[in-house]
Design a protein around this motif. Structure first.
Motif, PDB file in Angstrom:
ATOM      1  N   HIS A 106       0.816  -1.212   0.000  1.00 48.09           N
ATOM      2  CA  HIS A 106       0.000   0.000   0.000  1.00 48.09           C
ATOM      3  C   HIS A 106       0.850   1.264   0.000  1.00 48.09           C
ATOM      4  N   ARG A 107       0.231   2.355  -0.390  1.00 47.61           N
ATOM      5  CA  ARG A 107       0.846   3.680  -0.384  1.00 47.61           C
ATOM      6  C   ARG A 107       1.021   4.158   1.049  1.00 47.61           C
ATOM      7  N   GLN A 108       2.033   4.993   1.279  1.00 46.52           N
ATOM      8  CA  GLN A 108       2.353   5.581   2.584  1.00 46.52           C
ATOM      9  C   GLN A 108       2.733   4.522   3.620  1.00 46.52           C
ATOM     10  N   LEU A 115      13.265   2.714   5.178  1.00 43.94           N
ATOM     11  CA  LEU A 115      14.445   2.341   4.398  1.00 43.94           C
ATOM     12  C   LEU A 115      15.166   3.581   3.877  1.00 43.94           C
ATOM     13  N   PHE A 116      14.411   4.636   3.636  1.00 45.55           N
ATOM     14  CA  PHE A 116      14.976   5.878   3.113  1.00 45.55           C
ATOM     15  C   PHE A 116      15.176   6.937   4.198  1.00 45.55           C
ATOM     16  N   GLN A 117      14.477   6.762   5.313  1.00 49.70           N
ATOM     17  CA  GLN A 117      14.611   7.674   6.447  1.00 49.70           C
ATOM     18  C   GLN A 117      14.763   6.855   7.733  1.00 49.70           C
ATOM     19  N   PRO A 118      15.907   6.170   7.886  1.00 50.39           N
ATOM     20  CA  PRO A 118      16.107   5.267   9.030  1.00 50.39           C
ATOM     21  C   PRO A 118      16.081   5.966  10.376  1.00 50.39           C
ATOM     22  N   GLU A 119      16.218   7.282  10.370  1.00 53.79           N
ATOM     23  CA  GLU A 119      16.179   8.013  11.641  1.00 53.79           C
ATOM     24  C   GLU A 119      14.795   7.964  12.290  1.00 53.79           C
ATOM     25  N   ASN A 120      13.790   7.523  11.536  1.00 54.41           N
ATOM     26  CA  ASN A 120      12.428   7.473  12.069  1.00 54.41           C
ATOM     27  C   ASN A 120      12.145   6.217  12.895  1.00 54.41           C
ATOM     28  N   ILE A 121      13.071   5.274  12.917  1.00 54.48           N
ATOM     29  CA  ILE A 121      12.870   4.053  13.703  1.00 54.48           C
ATOM     30  C   ILE A 121      14.067   3.829  14.625  1.00 54.48           C
ATOM     31  N   LYS A 122      13.897   2.925  15.566  1.00 53.53           N
ATOM     32  CA  LYS A 122      14.946   2.623  16.541  1.00 53.53           C
ATOM     33  C   LYS A 122      16.126   1.939  15.861  1.00 53.53           C
ATOM     34  N   ALA A 123      17.302   2.512  15.992  1.00 54.66           N
ATOM     35  CA  ALA A 123      18.512   1.940  15.401  1.00 54.66           C
ATOM     36  C   ALA A 123      18.796   0.567  16.011  1.00 54.66           C
ATOM     37  N   GLY A 124      19.010  -0.435  15.167  1.00 61.16           N
ATOM     38  CA  GLY A 124      19.303  -1.781  15.645  1.00 61.16           C
ATOM     39  C   GLY A 124      18.121  -2.498  16.251  1.00 61.16           C
ATOM     40  N   GLY A 125      16.919  -1.933  16.109  1.00 61.62           N
ATOM     41  CA  GLY A 125      15.723  -2.534  16.700  1.00 61.62           C
ATOM     42  C   GLY A 125      15.095  -3.600  15.819  1.00 61.62           C
ATOM     43  N   PHE A 126      13.951  -4.081  16.258  1.00 59.19           N
ATOM     44  CA  PHE A 126      13.261  -5.149  15.545  1.00 59.19           C
ATOM     45  C   PHE A 126      12.819  -4.706  14.148  1.00 59.19           C
ATOM     46  N   ASP A 135      15.666  -4.777   1.479  1.00 55.42           N
ATOM     47  CA  ASP A 135      16.860  -4.075   0.995  1.00 55.42           C
ATOM     48  C   ASP A 135      17.051  -4.252  -0.508  1.00 55.42           C
ATOM     49  N   GLU A 136      16.737  -5.437  -0.998  1.00 58.59           N
ATOM     50  CA  GLU A 136      16.889  -5.705  -2.435  1.00 58.59           C
ATOM     51  C   GLU A 136      15.982  -4.794  -3.256  1.00 58.59           C
ATOM     52  N   ALA A 137      14.771  -4.564  -2.752  1.00 60.97           N
ATOM     53  CA  ALA A 137      13.837  -3.675  -3.441  1.00 60.97           C
ATOM     54  C   ALA A 137      14.352  -2.243  -3.442  1.00 60.97           C
ATOM     55  N   LYS A 138      14.886  -1.801  -2.316  1.00 63.00           N
ATOM     56  CA  LYS A 138      15.438  -0.447  -2.226  1.00 63.00           C
ATOM     57  C   LYS A 138      16.585  -0.260  -3.216  1.00 63.00           C
ATOM     58  N   LYS A 139      17.487  -1.225  -3.270  1.00 60.42           N
ATOM     59  CA  LYS A 139      18.637  -1.132  -4.176  1.00 60.42           C
ATOM     60  C   LYS A 139      18.182  -1.080  -5.630  1.00 60.42           C
ATOM     61  N   THR A 147      14.994  10.425  -9.782  1.00 61.17           N
ATOM     62  CA  THR A 147      14.741  11.497  -8.840  1.00 61.17           C
ATOM     63  C   THR A 147      15.209  11.074  -7.456  1.00 61.17           C
ATOM     64  N   GLN A 148      15.435  12.045  -6.594  1.00 58.24           N
ATOM     65  CA  GLN A 148      15.786  11.771  -5.206  1.00 58.24           C
ATOM     66  C   GLN A 148      14.630  12.134  -4.277  1.00 58.24           C
ATOM     67  N   ASP A 149      13.468  12.407  -4.871  1.00 58.97           N
ATOM     68  CA  ASP A 149      12.283  12.727  -4.078  1.00 58.97           C
ATOM     69  C   ASP A 149      11.866  11.493  -3.265  1.00 58.97           C
ATOM     70  N   VAL A 150      11.846  11.645  -1.953  1.00 59.34           N
ATOM     71  CA  VAL A 150      11.595  10.503  -1.072  1.00 59.34           C
ATOM     72  C   VAL A 150      10.225   9.891  -1.312  1.00 59.34           C
ATOM     73  N   ASP A 151       9.203  10.719  -1.514  1.00 63.76           N
ATOM     74  CA  ASP A 151       7.859  10.186  -1.738  1.00 63.76           C
ATOM     75  C   ASP A 151       7.817   9.298  -2.981  1.00 63.76           C
ATOM     76  N   THR A 152       8.470   9.750  -4.033  1.00 66.50           N
ATOM     77  CA  THR A 152       8.503   8.967  -5.275  1.00 66.50           C
ATOM     78  C   THR A 152       9.278   7.669  -5.082  1.00 66.50           C
ATOM     79  N   LEU A 153      10.413   7.752  -4.387  1.00 63.47           N
ATOM     80  CA  LEU A 153      11.209   6.554  -4.126  1.00 63.47           C
ATOM     81  C   LEU A 153      10.424   5.550  -3.287  1.00 63.47           C
ATOM     82  N   CYS A 154       9.704   6.051  -2.293  1.00 66.80           N
ATOM     83  CA  CYS A 154       8.904   5.168  -1.439  1.00 66.80           C
ATOM     84  C   CYS A 154       7.811   4.486  -2.240  1.00 66.80           C
TER      85      CYS A 154
END
Length: 214
Positions: A106-108, A115-126, A135-139, A147-154
């Protein structure tokens, strides 16, 4: 003292009982006596806005649902551990003999965004560990991104991760057996909650095609 949110759910449960238990031969009376026999396993996201039963207007007993962060399917592993998603998939395919497996993205999706903004979750967490499945999808998305637009990349990664999950499903031996022996179908579906559109993955064109519902 019961809080307002829990009270609201209790009121909702009362409406549920009135709908499904009022008649002598109710849906649940039949389900309780004959057991469940859903035709479809739905692998969906835990996002509160994307409830498969509401989205597809299904009745109790229609779909067997597995929900997790970002509707991901891990690859098959034979190691000992707590493989909750894999166990649910095995039960649906081997025990319930479902005819279809649908991966519903789903969207959003917050998991994909992490994956693009890891600061939004706990580092090293579940969540961070779980999202390495995608990760394969992100790569793949970054390799072809214009583009580097995060919304489009997501948006692109939300779709790409569905394809990865479909591939991972095929790594389970019992799924390959079910595909060969009884034509089990694997489907990838994407719900854009911003515009209410639904699309399905087409393997031949390696793209998502809109599903016409009108």
């Amino acid at each position: 003292m019961i809080n307002k949110e829990l009270l609201r759910m209790v009121v909702g449960f009362r409406r549920f009982r009135e709908r499904f238990f009022a008649e002598e031969n109710s849906v649940y009376t039949r389900l309780a006596s004959s057991g469940q026999s859903p035709k479809t396993l739905m692998i969906a996201c835990s996002d509160s806005r994307v409830d498969p039963a509401i989205l597809f207007s299904t009745s109790p007993g229609d779909i067997f649902v597995v929900r997790n962060v970002a509707n991901l399917v891990p690859p098959f592993e034979s190691s000992i551990g707590f493989h909750g998603v894999s166990a649910a998939i095995e039960f649906a395919v081997v025990n319930l003999q479902v005819e279809n497996i649908v991966v519903l993205g789903h969207r959003q999706c917050g998991g994909i965004r992490s994956l693009f903004q890891p600061e939004n979750i706990k580092a090293g967490g579940f969540v961070a560990q779980w999202m390495t499945i995608a990760d394969e999808a992100k790569k793949a998305v970054l390799a072809t991104a214009k583009t580097q637009d995060v919304d489009t990349l997501c948006r692109e990664c939300e779709r790409a991760s569905i394809v990865i999950s479909l591939k991972n499903l095929r790594s389970f031996p019992f799924i390959e057996t079910a595909i060969r022996d009884r034509n089990l179908q694997l489907l990838g579906v994407y719900f854009d909650l911003e515009d209410g559109h639904l699309s399905a993955y087409d393997n031949a064109s390696d793209s998502f095609q809109d599903i016409q519902v009108t």
